[in-house]
Design an enzyme around this catalytic site. Structure first.
Site, mmCIF file in Angstrom:
data_model
loop_
_atom_site.group_PDB
_atom_site.id
_atom_site.type_symbol
_atom_site.label_atom_id
_atom_site.label_comp_id
_atom_site.label_asym_id
_atom_site.label_seq_id
_atom_site.Cartn_x
_atom_site.Cartn_y
_atom_site.Cartn_z
ATOM 1 N N ARG A 45 1.618 -1.249 -0.053
ATOM 2 C CA ARG A 45 -0.084 -0.188 0.042
ATOM 3 C C ARG A 45 1.249 1.236 0.300
ATOM 4 O O ARG A 45 0.429 2.503 -0.594
ATOM 5 C CB ARG A 45 -1.174 -0.250 1.022
ATOM 6 C CG ARG A 45 -2.042 0.997 1.098
ATOM 7 C CD ARG A 45 -3.355 1.012 1.972
ATOM 8 N NE ARG A 45 -3.914 2.392 1.562
ATOM 9 C CZ ARG A 45 -4.739 2.771 2.933
ATOM 10 N NH1 ARG A 45 -4.071 2.384 4.031
ATOM 11 N NH2 ARG A 45 -5.454 4.293 2.395
ATOM 12 N N HIS A 49 0.824 4.039 -2.791
ATOM 13 C CA HIS A 49 0.458 5.639 -1.836
ATOM 14 C C HIS A 49 1.641 6.628 -2.681
ATOM 15 O O HIS A 49 1.577 7.919 -2.953
ATOM 16 C CB HIS A 49 0.088 6.152 -0.691
ATOM 17 C CG HIS A 49 -1.582 5.374 -0.450
ATOM 18 N ND1 HIS A 49 -2.084 5.913 0.768
ATOM 19 C CD2 HIS A 49 -1.996 4.785 -1.236
ATOM 20 C CE1 HIS A 49 -3.667 5.979 0.149
ATOM 21 N NE2 HIS A 49 -3.213 4.398 -0.004
ATOM 22 N N HIS A 172 -5.969 -5.583 -4.410
ATOM 23 C CA HIS A 172 -6.648 -5.846 -2.721
ATOM 24 C C HIS A 172 -7.295 -7.269 -2.454
ATOM 25 O O HIS A 172 -7.629 -6.690 -1.092
ATOM 26 C CB HIS A 172 -8.169 -4.541 -3.523
ATOM 27 C CG HIS A 172 -7.913 -3.584 -2.685
ATOM 28 N ND1 HIS A 172 -8.714 -2.802 -2.370
ATOM 29 C CD2 HIS A 172 -6.456 -2.835 -2.511
ATOM 30 C CE1 HIS A 172 -8.266 -1.457 -2.502
ATOM 31 N NE2 HIS A 172 -7.199 -1.079 -2.064
ATOM 32 N N TRP A 188 -12.186 -9.652 9.408
ATOM 33 C CA TRP A 188 -11.461 -11.103 9.130
ATOM 34 C C TRP A 188 -10.960 -11.609 7.385
ATOM 35 O O TRP A 188 -12.015 -11.730 7.262
ATOM 36 C CB TRP A 188 -11.412 -12.131 10.305
ATOM 37 C CG TRP A 188 -12.703 -13.052 10.640
ATOM 38 C CD1 TRP A 188 -13.541 -12.107 11.637
ATOM 39 C CD2 TRP A 188 -13.370 -13.997 9.893
ATOM 40 N NE1 TRP A 188 -14.619 -12.374 11.916
ATOM 41 C CE2 TRP A 188 -14.828 -13.426 10.889
ATOM 42 C CE3 TRP A 188 -13.637 -14.602 8.879
ATOM 43 C CZ2 TRP A 188 -15.768 -14.329 10.198
ATOM 44 C CZ3 TRP A 188 -14.161 -15.105 8.506
ATOM 45 C CH2 TRP A 188 -15.637 -15.279 9.700
#
Ligand code: HEM
Ligand SMILES: N=C(N)c1ccncc1
Length: 290
Positions: A45, A49, A172, A188
Protein backbone atom coordinates in the site's frame (compact mmCIF):
# COMPACT_ATOMS: atom_id res chain seq x y z
CA UNK A 1 8.26 18.57 -14.19
CA UNK A 2 11.12 16.33 -15.36
CA UNK A 3 12.38 13.43 -13.23
CA UNK A 4 15.68 11.99 -14.53
CA UNK A 5 16.69 8.69 -12.91
CA UNK A 6 20.19 8.86 -11.38
CA UNK A 7 21.43 5.47 -10.02
CA UNK A 8 22.81 5.58 -6.49
CA UNK A 9 26.59 5.99 -6.92
CA UNK A 10 28.35 2.64 -7.29
CA UNK A 11 25.30 0.66 -6.22
CA UNK A 12 24.05 -2.22 -8.35
CA UNK A 13 22.01 -5.44 -8.26
CA UNK A 14 23.84 -7.02 -5.29
CA UNK A 15 23.30 -3.90 -3.18
CA UNK A 16 19.58 -3.84 -3.92
CA UNK A 17 19.33 -7.59 -3.36
CA UNK A 18 20.74 -6.88 0.13
CA UNK A 19 18.02 -4.27 0.70
CA UNK A 20 15.39 -6.75 -0.56
CA UNK A 21 16.75 -9.46 1.78
CA UNK A 22 16.72 -7.11 4.78
CA UNK A 23 13.07 -6.18 4.12
CA UNK A 24 12.04 -9.79 3.42
CA UNK A 25 13.83 -11.08 6.55
CA UNK A 26 12.22 -8.39 8.72
CA UNK A 27 8.81 -9.32 7.22
CA UNK A 28 9.40 -12.94 8.20
CA UNK A 29 10.53 -12.10 11.74
CA UNK A 30 7.56 -9.77 12.32
CA UNK A 31 4.90 -11.99 10.74
CA UNK A 32 2.47 -11.54 13.64
CA UNK A 33 1.88 -7.87 12.75
CA UNK A 34 -1.82 -6.96 12.35
CA UNK A 35 -3.18 -10.25 13.69
CA UNK A 36 -0.96 -12.35 11.46
CA UNK A 37 -1.54 -10.34 8.27
CA UNK A 38 2.16 -9.47 8.32
CA UNK A 39 3.82 -6.33 6.94
CA UNK A 40 3.61 -7.32 3.24
CA UNK A 41 0.24 -5.73 2.46
CA UNK A 42 0.92 -2.40 4.17
CA UNK A 43 4.28 -2.18 2.35
CA UNK A 44 2.48 -2.73 -0.97
CA UNK A 45 0.00 0.00 0.00
CA UNK A 46 2.90 2.37 0.76
CA UNK A 47 4.44 1.71 -2.67
CA UNK A 48 1.03 2.56 -4.21
CA UNK A 49 0.46 5.72 -2.14
CA UNK A 50 3.98 6.99 -2.81
CA UNK A 51 3.23 6.69 -6.55
CA UNK A 52 -0.45 7.71 -6.42
CA UNK A 53 0.20 11.48 -6.46
CA UNK A 54 1.22 11.22 -10.14
CA UNK A 55 -0.42 13.51 -12.69
CA UNK A 56 0.33 12.68 -16.33
CA UNK A 57 -0.88 16.11 -17.47
CA UNK A 58 2.07 17.98 -15.93
CA UNK A 59 4.23 14.99 -14.95
CA UNK A 60 4.05 16.08 -11.29
CA UNK A 61 3.95 13.78 -8.27
CA UNK A 62 4.72 10.07 -8.40
CA UNK A 63 7.38 7.98 -6.63
CA UNK A 64 10.51 9.85 -7.83
CA UNK A 65 11.08 12.38 -5.02
CA UNK A 66 10.29 10.10 -2.06
CA UNK A 67 8.08 12.89 -0.73
CA UNK A 68 5.97 10.49 1.35
CA UNK A 69 8.75 10.95 3.97
CA UNK A 70 7.33 14.43 4.65
CA UNK A 71 4.46 14.81 7.16
CA UNK A 72 2.71 17.13 4.70
CA UNK A 73 2.09 14.11 2.46
CA UNK A 74 2.02 11.24 4.99
CA UNK A 75 -0.57 13.02 7.16
CA UNK A 76 -3.25 12.69 4.45
CA UNK A 77 -6.20 11.06 6.28
CA UNK A 78 -6.51 8.66 3.33
CA UNK A 79 -3.02 7.37 4.18
CA UNK A 80 -3.87 6.53 7.79
CA UNK A 81 -2.13 3.28 8.74
CA UNK A 82 0.87 3.78 6.46
CA UNK A 83 2.90 5.12 9.41
CA UNK A 84 3.25 1.40 10.23
CA UNK A 85 5.01 0.89 6.91
CA UNK A 86 7.35 3.90 7.17
CA UNK A 87 8.24 2.92 10.78
CA UNK A 88 9.01 -0.61 9.56
CA UNK A 89 11.37 0.88 6.95
CA UNK A 90 13.24 3.31 9.27
CA UNK A 91 15.83 0.69 10.38
CA UNK A 92 16.16 -0.50 6.78
CA UNK A 93 17.08 3.06 5.72
CA UNK A 94 19.53 3.21 8.64
CA UNK A 95 21.25 0.06 7.42
CA UNK A 96 21.31 1.29 3.81
CA UNK A 97 21.51 5.13 4.09
CA UNK A 98 22.56 5.42 0.42
CA UNK A 99 19.16 4.36 -0.93
CA UNK A 100 16.79 7.16 -1.97
CA UNK A 101 13.37 7.23 -0.28
CA UNK A 102 11.68 6.87 -3.65
CA UNK A 103 13.66 3.72 -4.37
CA UNK A 104 13.01 2.40 -0.84
CA UNK A 105 9.25 3.10 -0.96
CA UNK A 106 8.95 1.20 -4.26
CA UNK A 107 11.38 -1.70 -3.71
CA UNK A 108 9.52 -2.54 -0.47
CA UNK A 109 6.34 -3.19 -2.47
CA UNK A 110 8.23 -5.32 -5.00
CA UNK A 111 9.72 -7.31 -2.11
CA UNK A 112 6.31 -7.84 -0.52
CA UNK A 113 4.57 -8.91 -3.76
CA UNK A 114 7.33 -11.41 -4.56
CA UNK A 115 7.61 -12.78 -1.00
CA UNK A 116 3.82 -13.25 -0.89
CA UNK A 117 3.92 -15.53 -3.95
CA UNK A 118 3.17 -12.91 -6.60
CA UNK A 119 4.86 -12.40 -9.98
CA UNK A 120 8.50 -11.28 -10.32
CA UNK A 121 8.50 -7.48 -10.71
CA UNK A 122 11.42 -5.99 -12.69
CA UNK A 123 12.52 -2.91 -10.71
CA UNK A 124 14.74 0.02 -11.73
CA UNK A 125 16.84 2.22 -9.41
CA UNK A 126 17.52 5.94 -9.67
CA UNK A 127 14.74 7.88 -7.94
CA UNK A 128 16.25 11.00 -6.30
CA UNK A 129 14.88 12.65 -3.12
CA UNK A 130 13.34 16.07 -3.71
CA UNK A 131 12.57 18.72 -1.07
CA UNK A 132 9.43 19.64 0.89
CA UNK A 133 8.52 22.26 -1.71
CA UNK A 134 7.89 19.41 -4.18
CA UNK A 135 5.22 17.69 -2.04
CA UNK A 136 1.96 17.82 -4.01
CA UNK A 137 -1.06 19.24 -2.15
CA UNK A 138 -3.27 16.59 -0.59
CA UNK A 139 -6.30 15.54 -2.62
CA UNK A 140 -4.66 13.28 -5.20
CA UNK A 141 -5.54 9.98 -3.48
CA UNK A 142 -8.74 8.11 -4.41
CA UNK A 143 -11.73 7.89 -2.06
CA UNK A 144 -13.24 4.45 -1.39
CA UNK A 145 -16.85 5.67 -1.88
CA UNK A 146 -16.50 6.11 -5.64
CA UNK A 147 -18.45 4.29 -8.35
CA UNK A 148 -17.13 3.03 -11.71
CA UNK A 149 -17.35 6.48 -13.31
CA UNK A 150 -15.32 7.88 -10.44
CA UNK A 151 -12.68 5.12 -10.69
CA UNK A 152 -12.33 5.52 -14.49
CA UNK A 153 -12.02 9.30 -14.18
CA UNK A 154 -9.53 9.00 -11.31
CA UNK A 155 -7.13 6.78 -13.27
CA UNK A 156 -7.31 9.04 -16.34
CA UNK A 157 -4.81 11.21 -14.35
CA UNK A 158 -2.32 8.33 -14.75
CA UNK A 159 -3.25 7.47 -18.33
CA UNK A 160 -4.31 3.95 -17.27
CA UNK A 161 -7.02 2.17 -19.33
CA UNK A 162 -9.80 -0.17 -18.09
CA UNK A 163 -7.68 -3.33 -18.33
CA UNK A 164 -4.82 -1.73 -16.38
CA UNK A 165 -7.14 -0.43 -13.65
CA UNK A 166 -8.75 -3.84 -13.08
CA UNK A 167 -5.40 -5.65 -12.98
CA UNK A 168 -3.93 -3.08 -10.58
CA UNK A 169 -6.87 -3.30 -8.15
CA UNK A 170 -6.26 -7.04 -7.89
CA UNK A 171 -3.77 -6.02 -5.17
CA UNK A 172 -6.77 -5.78 -2.87
CA UNK A 173 -6.46 -9.49 -2.32
CA UNK A 174 -3.74 -8.51 0.13
CA UNK A 175 -4.29 -7.22 3.63
CA UNK A 176 -7.39 -5.69 5.07
CA UNK A 177 -9.32 -2.57 5.90
CA UNK A 178 -9.28 -1.21 9.44
CA UNK A 179 -12.03 0.84 11.07
CA UNK A 180 -9.42 2.96 12.88
CA UNK A 181 -7.65 3.79 9.59
CA UNK A 182 -10.19 4.21 6.80
CA UNK A 183 -13.47 3.59 8.58
CA UNK A 184 -13.93 0.40 6.59
CA UNK A 185 -14.05 -2.89 8.36
CA UNK A 186 -12.45 -6.15 7.31
CA UNK A 187 -13.50 -8.24 10.33
CA UNK A 188 -11.32 -11.13 9.27
CA UNK A 189 -10.35 -12.54 5.93
CA UNK A 190 -9.24 -15.75 4.32
CA UNK A 191 -5.52 -15.67 3.60
CA UNK A 192 -4.81 -11.95 3.46
CA UNK A 193 -1.14 -12.35 2.81
CA UNK A 194 -0.92 -14.56 -0.26
CA UNK A 195 -0.90 -12.90 -3.69
CA UNK A 196 -3.42 -14.69 -5.91
CA UNK A 197 -6.17 -13.80 -8.42
CA UNK A 198 -8.87 -14.59 -5.84
CA UNK A 199 -9.97 -10.94 -5.53
CA UNK A 200 -11.67 -11.46 -8.90
CA UNK A 201 -13.19 -14.85 -8.06
CA UNK A 202 -14.56 -13.39 -4.83
CA UNK A 203 -16.14 -10.48 -6.72
CA UNK A 204 -17.90 -12.86 -9.14
CA UNK A 205 -18.76 -15.82 -6.96
CA UNK A 206 -19.59 -14.54 -3.49
CA UNK A 207 -22.99 -13.30 -2.40
CA UNK A 208 -22.47 -9.57 -1.66
CA UNK A 209 -24.69 -7.48 0.61
CA UNK A 210 -24.34 -3.72 0.87
CA UNK A 211 -24.38 -2.88 4.58
CA UNK A 212 -23.63 0.02 6.88
CA UNK A 213 -20.53 -0.73 8.98
CA UNK A 214 -19.72 0.32 12.55
CA UNK A 215 -18.39 3.70 11.35
CA UNK A 216 -21.56 4.42 9.37
CA UNK A 217 -19.95 3.81 6.00
CA UNK A 218 -21.49 1.50 3.38
CA UNK A 219 -19.48 -1.55 2.35
CA UNK A 220 -20.16 -4.88 0.61
CA UNK A 221 -19.96 -7.92 2.87
CA UNK A 222 -19.98 -11.64 2.14
CA UNK A 223 -20.03 -14.69 4.40
CA UNK A 224 -16.62 -15.67 5.71
CA UNK A 225 -15.75 -12.10 6.68
CA UNK A 226 -14.57 -10.81 3.34
CA UNK A 227 -15.55 -7.34 2.17
CA UNK A 228 -15.36 -5.05 -0.81
CA UNK A 229 -15.11 -1.27 -0.89
CA UNK A 230 -17.56 0.54 -3.17
CA UNK A 231 -14.64 1.19 -5.56
CA UNK A 232 -13.83 -2.54 -5.58
CA UNK A 233 -17.43 -3.52 -6.24
CA UNK A 234 -17.61 -0.96 -9.05
CA UNK A 235 -15.51 -3.40 -11.09
CA UNK A 236 -18.47 -5.79 -11.42
CA UNK A 237 -21.09 -3.05 -11.77
CA UNK A 238 -19.51 -1.67 -14.95
CA UNK A 239 -19.69 -3.94 -18.05
CA UNK A 240 -16.33 -2.72 -19.43
CA UNK A 241 -14.52 -3.47 -16.15
CA UNK A 242 -16.49 -6.72 -15.65
CA UNK A 243 -14.97 -8.21 -18.79
CA UNK A 244 -11.47 -8.00 -17.25
CA UNK A 245 -12.65 -9.24 -13.84
CA UNK A 246 -13.94 -12.37 -15.61
CA UNK A 247 -10.67 -12.76 -17.53
CA UNK A 248 -8.51 -12.57 -14.41
CA UNK A 249 -10.83 -14.74 -12.32
CA UNK A 250 -10.22 -17.65 -14.66
CA UNK A 251 -6.63 -17.00 -15.70
CA UNK A 252 -4.14 -16.40 -12.88
CA UNK A 253 -1.20 -16.31 -15.31
CA UNK A 254 -2.84 -13.50 -17.27
CA UNK A 255 -3.51 -11.66 -14.02
CA UNK A 256 0.10 -12.10 -12.87
CA UNK A 257 1.61 -10.79 -16.09
CA UNK A 258 -0.84 -7.91 -16.44
CA UNK A 259 -0.41 -6.96 -12.76
CA UNK A 260 3.38 -7.02 -13.18
CA UNK A 261 3.17 -4.67 -16.18
CA UNK A 262 0.82 -2.11 -14.66
CA UNK A 263 2.55 -2.20 -11.25
CA UNK A 264 5.89 -1.40 -12.95
CA UNK A 265 4.13 1.35 -14.94
CA UNK A 266 2.72 2.79 -11.68
CA UNK A 267 6.01 2.69 -9.76
CA UNK A 268 7.87 4.30 -12.67
CA UNK A 269 5.26 6.90 -13.63
CA UNK A 270 6.85 10.25 -14.50
CA UNK A 271 10.45 9.04 -14.44
CA UNK A 272 12.92 9.13 -17.37
CA UNK A 273 15.14 6.06 -17.12
CA UNK A 274 18.14 6.09 -19.46
CA UNK A 275 18.30 2.72 -21.23
CA UNK A 276 21.66 2.09 -19.48
CA UNK A 277 19.67 1.58 -16.25
CA UNK A 278 18.78 -2.10 -16.41
CA UNK A 279 15.72 -3.52 -14.63
CA UNK A 280 16.70 -5.74 -11.69
CA UNK A 281 14.75 -8.98 -11.17
CA UNK A 282 15.39 -9.51 -7.48
CA UNK A 283 15.48 -13.05 -6.08
CA UNK A 284 13.07 -14.25 -3.40
CA UNK A 285 14.48 -15.59 -0.12
CA UNK A 286 13.25 -19.02 -1.22
CA UNK A 287 15.13 -18.83 -4.55
CA UNK A 288 18.32 -17.89 -2.70
CA UNK A 289 18.00 -20.81 -0.27
CA UNK A 290 17.57 -23.50 -2.96
C1 HEM B 1 -9.64 3.08 -6.28
C2 HEM B 1 -8.40 2.98 -5.78
C3 HEM B 1 -8.16 2.53 -4.36
C4 HEM B 1 -8.87 2.82 -3.22
C5 HEM B 1 -10.09 3.72 -3.07
C6 HEM B 1 -8.22 2.11 -2.13
C7 HEM B 1 -8.65 2.14 -0.81
C8 HEM B 1 -8.12 1.38 0.22
C9 HEM B 1 -8.59 1.39 1.58
C10 HEM B 1 -9.74 2.24 2.12
C11 HEM B 1 -7.83 0.50 2.28
C12 HEM B 1 -7.94 0.16 3.77
C13 HEM B 1 -6.92 0.97 4.56
C14 HEM B 1 -7.06 0.63 6.04
O1 HEM B 1 -8.19 0.79 6.55
O2 HEM B 1 -6.05 0.20 6.65
C15 HEM B 1 -6.87 -0.06 1.37
C16 HEM B 1 -5.93 -1.00 1.71
C17 HEM B 1 -5.00 -1.54 0.82
N1 HEM B 1 -4.77 -1.10 -0.47
FE1 HEM B 1 -6.00 0.06 -1.55
N2 HEM B 1 -7.15 1.39 -2.61
C18 HEM B 1 -7.07 1.64 -3.95
C19 HEM B 1 -6.09 1.14 -4.82
C20 HEM B 1 -5.03 0.34 -4.44
C21 HEM B 1 -3.93 -0.04 -5.32
C22 HEM B 1 -3.78 0.42 -6.77
C23 HEM B 1 -3.11 -0.86 -4.58
C24 HEM B 1 -1.83 -1.54 -4.97
C25 HEM B 1 -1.43 -1.76 -6.21
C26 HEM B 1 -3.71 -0.97 -3.25
C27 HEM B 1 -3.19 -1.76 -2.24
C28 HEM B 1 -3.75 -1.87 -0.96
C29 HEM B 1 -3.34 -2.86 0.02
C30 HEM B 1 -2.27 -3.93 -0.16
C31 HEM B 1 -4.12 -2.64 1.16
C32 HEM B 1 -4.07 -3.40 2.49
C33 HEM B 1 -3.22 -2.61 3.47
C34 HEM B 1 -3.18 -3.25 4.86
O3 HEM B 1 -3.54 -4.45 5.00
O4 HEM B 1 -2.78 -2.55 5.82
N3 HEM B 1 -4.87 -0.24 -3.19
N4 HEM B 1 -7.07 0.49 0.11
N1 LIG C 1 -11.61 -5.56 -0.90
C1 LIG C 1 -10.81 -5.92 0.05
N2 LIG C 1 -10.96 -7.08 0.64
C2 LIG C 1 -9.76 -5.05 0.44
C3 LIG C 1 -8.61 -5.60 0.97
C4 LIG C 1 -7.59 -4.76 1.30
N3 LIG C 1 -7.70 -3.42 1.14
C5 LIG C 1 -8.82 -2.90 0.61
C6 LIG C 1 -9.88 -3.69 0.24
Amino acid sequence: TVHIAKPEKGKSLTDFQSVYNAIATKMKSESDYDDGTGYGPVLVRLSWHSSATYNIHDNSGGSYGGTFRFKKEASDPLSKGLENATKFLDPIHEEFPWISHGDLYTICGVTAIQELGGPKIPWRQGRVDTGPETVPAQGRLPVPEGDATYVRKYYERFGFDDQEVVALLGAHILGKTHLKNSGYDGPWDDDTNIFTNEFFGNLLERDWTLEKNDSGRMQYNAKGGIMMLPTDYALVQDPKYLKYVQKYAKDQDAFFSDFRDIYVKLLESGIDFDESIEPFVLKTLKEQSE
